[in-house]
Each structure stands twice: as C-alpha cells, then as structure tokens.
Motif scaffolding. Structure first.
Motif, mmCIF file in Angstrom:
data_model
loop_
_atom_site.group_PDB
_atom_site.id
_atom_site.type_symbol
_atom_site.label_atom_id
_atom_site.label_comp_id
_atom_site.label_asym_id
_atom_site.label_seq_id
_atom_site.Cartn_x
_atom_site.Cartn_y
_atom_site.Cartn_z
ATOM 1 N N THR A 189 -28.228 15.877 -26.382
ATOM 2 C CA THR A 189 -29.560 15.582 -25.843
ATOM 3 C C THR A 189 -30.154 16.740 -25.051
ATOM 4 O OG1 THR A 189 -28.562 14.533 -23.907
ATOM 5 C CG2 THR A 189 -29.163 13.089 -25.767
ATOM 6 N N LYS A 190 -29.485 17.874 -25.074
ATOM 7 C CA LYS A 190 -29.983 19.093 -24.401
ATOM 8 C C LYS A 190 -30.182 18.897 -22.897
ATOM 9 C CE LYS A 190 -30.356 20.894 -28.513
ATOM 10 N NZ LYS A 190 -29.132 20.652 -29.213
ATOM 11 N N THR A 191 -29.321 18.097 -22.257
ATOM 12 C CA THR A 191 -29.393 17.909 -20.814
ATOM 13 C C THR A 191 -28.178 18.524 -20.140
ATOM 14 O OG1 THR A 191 -29.611 16.327 -19.001
ATOM 15 C CG2 THR A 191 -28.267 15.628 -20.857
ATOM 16 N N ASP A 192 -28.376 19.070 -18.951
ATOM 17 C CA ASP A 192 -27.257 19.602 -18.192
ATOM 18 C C ASP A 192 -26.926 18.708 -16.989
ATOM 19 O OD1 ASP A 192 -29.402 20.158 -16.553
ATOM 20 O OD2 ASP A 192 -29.044 22.304 -16.452
ATOM 21 N N GLN A 193 -27.596 17.555 -16.893
ATOM 22 C CA GLN A 193 -27.377 16.642 -15.775
ATOM 23 C C GLN A 193 -26.100 15.823 -15.915
ATOM 24 O OE1 GLN A 193 -31.016 14.419 -15.821
ATOM 25 N NE2 GLN A 193 -32.103 15.968 -14.639
ATOM 26 N N VAL A 194 -25.825 15.335 -17.119
ATOM 27 C CA VAL A 194 -24.658 14.489 -17.349
ATOM 28 C C VAL A 194 -24.243 14.609 -18.807
ATOM 29 C CG1 VAL A 194 -26.053 12.435 -17.876
ATOM 30 C CG2 VAL A 194 -23.696 12.141 -17.059
ATOM 31 N N SER A 195 -22.943 14.515 -19.051
ATOM 32 C CA SER A 195 -22.493 14.380 -20.439
ATOM 33 C C SER A 195 -21.668 13.103 -20.537
ATOM 34 C CB SER A 195 -21.690 15.599 -20.906
ATOM 35 O OG SER A 195 -20.570 15.830 -20.099
ATOM 36 N N ILE A 196 -21.871 12.405 -21.643
ATOM 37 C CA ILE A 196 -21.149 11.167 -21.925
ATOM 38 C C ILE A 196 -20.638 11.270 -23.354
ATOM 39 C CG2 ILE A 196 -21.283 8.649 -22.117
ATOM 40 C CD1 ILE A 196 -23.713 8.814 -20.186
ATOM 41 N N ALA A 197 -19.326 11.090 -23.505
ATOM 42 C CA ALA A 197 -18.734 11.231 -24.834
ATOM 43 C C ALA A 197 -17.600 10.229 -25.030
ATOM 44 C CB ALA A 197 -18.193 12.649 -25.025
ATOM 45 N N ARG A 198 -17.393 9.867 -26.279
ATOM 46 C CA ARG A 198 -16.234 9.060 -26.690
ATOM 47 C C ARG A 198 -15.229 10.038 -27.265
ATOM 48 N NH1 ARG A 198 -15.153 7.039 -31.912
ATOM 49 N NH2 ARG A 198 -13.454 5.538 -31.902
ATOM 50 N N ILE A 199 -13.996 9.933 -26.812
ATOM 51 C CA ILE A 199 -12.932 10.840 -27.224
ATOM 52 C C ILE A 199 -11.810 10.026 -27.865
ATOM 53 C CG2 ILE A 199 -11.339 12.654 -26.470
ATOM 54 C CD1 ILE A 199 -14.246 13.271 -25.670
ATOM 55 N N VAL A 200 -11.319 10.484 -29.013
ATOM 56 C CA VAL A 200 -10.164 9.867 -29.655
ATOM 57 C C VAL A 200 -9.090 10.941 -29.802
ATOM 58 C CG1 VAL A 200 -9.287 8.655 -31.685
ATOM 59 C CG2 VAL A 200 -11.637 8.235 -30.902
ATOM 60 N N CYS A 201 -7.966 10.723 -29.131
ATOM 61 C CA CYS A 201 -6.858 11.683 -29.129
ATOM 62 C C CYS A 201 -5.708 11.136 -29.968
ATOM 63 C CB CYS A 201 -6.343 11.909 -27.718
ATOM 64 S SG CYS A 201 -7.599 12.414 -26.543
ATOM 65 N N PRO A 202 -5.229 11.922 -30.924
ATOM 66 C CA PRO A 202 -4.093 11.464 -31.719
ATOM 67 C C PRO A 202 -2.809 11.465 -30.882
ATOM 68 C CG PRO A 202 -4.658 13.710 -32.307
ATOM 69 C CD PRO A 202 -5.692 13.240 -31.331
ATOM 70 N N PRO A 203 -1.792 10.738 -31.314
ATOM 71 C CA PRO A 203 -0.521 10.753 -30.595
ATOM 72 C C PRO A 203 -0.027 12.192 -30.406
ATOM 73 C CG PRO A 203 -0.494 9.046 -32.262
ATOM 74 C CD PRO A 203 -1.747 9.846 -32.484
ATOM 75 N N GLY A 204 0.435 12.495 -29.198
ATOM 76 C CA GLY A 204 0.985 13.809 -28.908
ATOM 77 C C GLY A 204 -0.037 14.889 -28.594
ATOM 78 N N TRP A 205 -1.329 14.559 -28.577
ATOM 79 C CA TRP A 205 -2.358 15.547 -28.282
ATOM 80 C C TRP A 205 -2.198 16.077 -26.863
ATOM 81 C CZ3 TRP A 205 -5.765 14.868 -24.225
ATOM 82 C CH2 TRP A 205 -6.736 15.856 -24.086
ATOM 83 N N SER A 206 -2.502 17.357 -26.687
ATOM 84 C CA SER A 206 -2.537 17.943 -25.343
ATOM 85 C C SER A 206 -3.491 19.119 -25.340
ATOM 86 C CB SER A 206 -1.142 18.397 -24.913
ATOM 87 O OG SER A 206 -0.711 19.494 -25.690
#
Length: 121
Positions: free
Chosen positions: A30-47
């Motif tokens: 959304t081209k904003t620097d005020q806030v970011s909101i995201a959905r994250i899906v991490c596979p098993p063992g991710w780091s």
C-alpha cells in the motif's frame, strides 16, 4: 473511503527454508511507511538470522509455535498467543521443527530492509 486490499503482495523472504510473506499493508502493498501488516507461513524448521530492528513488531500466532530467541533466553509463543518485540531489542525467530508456524505480524513503523538490521550470516 475504505480501501479494499483484494490480494496481498508477496514479499521475497530471508532465512533458511523460506517462509511465505503476504503483505496486506506496508511499503510494498500500500506504499505506506506508517505500519506493515502481513500473514506469514513458516515451514517446519524455518529460521532466520538475528536482527535488531528500529520498529515495534507484534506477532500473533495463529497456528503452530514460534521460537523467539533474545538476549536473556528463549520464548516459545504458541497459537493464541503473541510476542511483542520493541525497537533496539535483538531477536532471532524460528519455527518448530515438526509443525512450523503461521502468524500475523504488525510492524510500527512499517518493516523496511534498511531498519531491520539483520546479523551478518
């Protein structure tokens, strides 16, 4: 007038065993620097490598478990819980080796590669 985000922007991830990052609000979506909101899906063992960001980051765990390593130890954050990391705190995130993790993350101000300050690999 409200703004409909019809689909998230996919952000290229950092870290081993890459995660999925779907940004709904932020510098890319959304081209904003005020806030970011995201959905994250991490596979098993991710780091990923440690970081010392300039922003407040809240992670609300929807599924699985997220491990948050910090200077005083390790915090395990399970589904239905949240972790809030403050500007200037060193943290390192990883997901459980068997179940991974899915969460919503909110960064204030918005996430930026130039303000996350990742450790050298």
């Amino acid at each position: 007038m409200p703004h409909l985000v019809e689909q998230p922007s996919i952000i290229p991830p950092a870290g081993q065993n890459p995660k999925l990052i779907e940004e709904y609000s932020g510098r890319v979506a959304t081209k904003t620097d005020q806030v970011s909101i995201a959905r994250i899906v991490c596979p098993p063992g991710w780091s990923e490598v440690g970081q010392c960001p300039e922003f407040t980051e809240t992670k609300v765990i929807l599924k699985g478990m997220l491990q948050v390593e910090h200077k005083d130890g390790v915090m395990l954050v399970r589904a239905g819980q949240a972790a809030i990391c403050h500007p200037g705190e060193w943290v390192k995130y990883s997901a459980c080796k068997t179940e991974g993790a899915e969460y919503v993350t909110v960064c204030i101000p918005a996430f930026s590669p130039s303000t996350v300050h990742r450790d050298e690999k």
